[in-house]
Design a protein around this motif. Structure first.
Motif, PDB file in Angstrom:
ATOM      1  N   GLU A 129      33.201  42.694  35.728  1.00 19.03           N
ATOM      2  CA  GLU A 129      32.925  41.273  35.531  1.00 19.03           C
ATOM      3  C   GLU A 129      31.506  40.951  35.976  1.00 19.03           C
ATOM      4  O   GLU A 129      30.920  41.655  36.802  1.00 19.03           O
ATOM      5  CB  GLU A 129      33.909  40.404  36.308  1.00 19.03           C
ATOM      6  N   GLU A 131      30.686  30.947  37.442  1.00 23.65           N
ATOM      7  CA  GLU A 131      31.477  31.371  36.285  1.00 23.65           C
ATOM      8  C   GLU A 131      31.530  32.897  36.210  1.00 23.65           C
ATOM      9  O   GLU A 131      30.523  33.583  36.380  1.00 23.65           O
ATOM     10  CB  GLU A 131      30.850  30.820  35.002  1.00 23.65           C
ATOM     11  N   THR A 182      32.617  36.207  33.836  1.00 28.62           N
ATOM     12  CA  THR A 182      32.833  36.613  32.452  1.00 28.62           C
ATOM     13  C   THR A 182      32.930  38.129  32.383  1.00 28.62           C
ATOM     14  O   THR A 182      32.447  38.841  33.271  1.00 28.62           O
ATOM     15  CB  THR A 182      31.672  36.139  31.551  1.00 28.62           C
ATOM     16  N   GLN A 233      29.896  41.258  27.723  1.00 25.95           N
ATOM     17  CA  GLN A 233      29.066  40.216  27.117  1.00 25.95           C
ATOM     18  C   GLN A 233      27.623  40.298  27.610  1.00 25.95           C
ATOM     19  O   GLN A 233      26.672  40.232  26.826  1.00 25.95           O
ATOM     20  CB  GLN A 233      29.658  38.844  27.426  1.00 25.95           C
TER      21      GLN A 233
END
Length: 255
Positions: A122, A130, A132, A136
């Motif tokens: 992550e 946050e 994610t 990504q």
């Protein structure tokens, strides 16, 4: 190798370090072929203050992880042995300094694995918090973004790992201490035991009256507290220990 220290043990805490994952092709940090041994300048990239202050340091950090074999690594015999031990019915908790997620991939229950230094799976925003999936952000790095920023607030992104100069999550640290104090046997595997406060979990276990066993290639600061110090290869030693704790015979080592 295995003595009476396995007798009567029903609760086990296993502290794992980088040496557990080297058989999966992930280099450790301080060994002869370690990440920091090959490139000492990368230590700065793993230091929170430097990471936050210098775009060049952040670029080096992302590039070092872009090339990391950990993204493609598969669990090895040591990871699988711990998963098998859990399945045998022994109460086992894995306290890992590793961020690669291979214990869970091998079959250890996620709730039984405490990731003391976070996870590389992550990314966390240092501004809004946050979280994610890493894929990504790593895709952005692959595309040439050397200093990826949060798409929501524009703050610096970092892998959700604990860098030097950062504090461990208090809840995680507190749970780790409780586990170490309640386990009848603490096994420290593949860790130099040089990074505190995690290394001191060994002392927590011993001070609570429990047994400490160290499996590591090199001497550690906690060797003299251990009832046994094992220098055999981790991929051979740990499956044997886990089989003894489970009361079974070790199977053939798989890949």
């Amino acid at each position: 190798m295995i003595g009476s220290w396995v007798d009567g043990v029903e609760r086990v805490a296993v502290l794992t370090g980088a040496g557990v994952s080297t058989d999966s092709g992930i280099p450790d940090y301080r060994g002869p072929s370690g990440v920091w041994t090959r490139d000492p300048s990368l230590v700065k990239a793993f230091t929170y203050q430097s990471f936050m202050a210098d775009p060049g340091v952040r670029a080096a950090f992302w590039q070092s992880h872009r090339q990391s074999p950990a993204w493609r690594a598969q669990p090895n015999a040591a990871h699988r042995a711990l998963a098998d031990l859990e399945r045998s019915g022994v109460a086992v908790r894995v306290l890992t300094q590793n961020v690669d997620g291979l214990h869970q991939s091998a079959g250890s229950s996620p709730r039984k694995v405490l990731e003391l230094h976070g996870t590389m799976r992550e990314v966390v925003c240092t501004g809004c918090g946050e979280r994610t999936p890493s894929e990504q952000t790593m895709a952005r790095v692959e595309a040439g973004d050397s200093d990826p920023r949060c798409v929501d607030c524009g703050a610096i992104l970092k892998l959700a790992v604990v860098l030097f100069g950062e504090h461990l999550d208090p809840a995680t640290a507190g749970l780790a201490e409780r586990i170490a104090a309640n386990a009848q046997l603490m096994i420290a595997v593949g860790s130099s035991l040089q990074v505190e406060p995690v290394a001191s979990l060994c002392a927590v276990a011993v001070n609570a009256g429990h047994r400490l066993v160290i499996v590591n290639r090199d001497p550690t600061p906690y060797d003299e507290l251990a009832v046994a110090v094992i220098r055999e290869p981790i991929g051979e030693a740990l499956p044997g220990i886990c089989a003894a704790l489970a009361g079974t015979k070790p199977g053939p080592v798989r890949g």
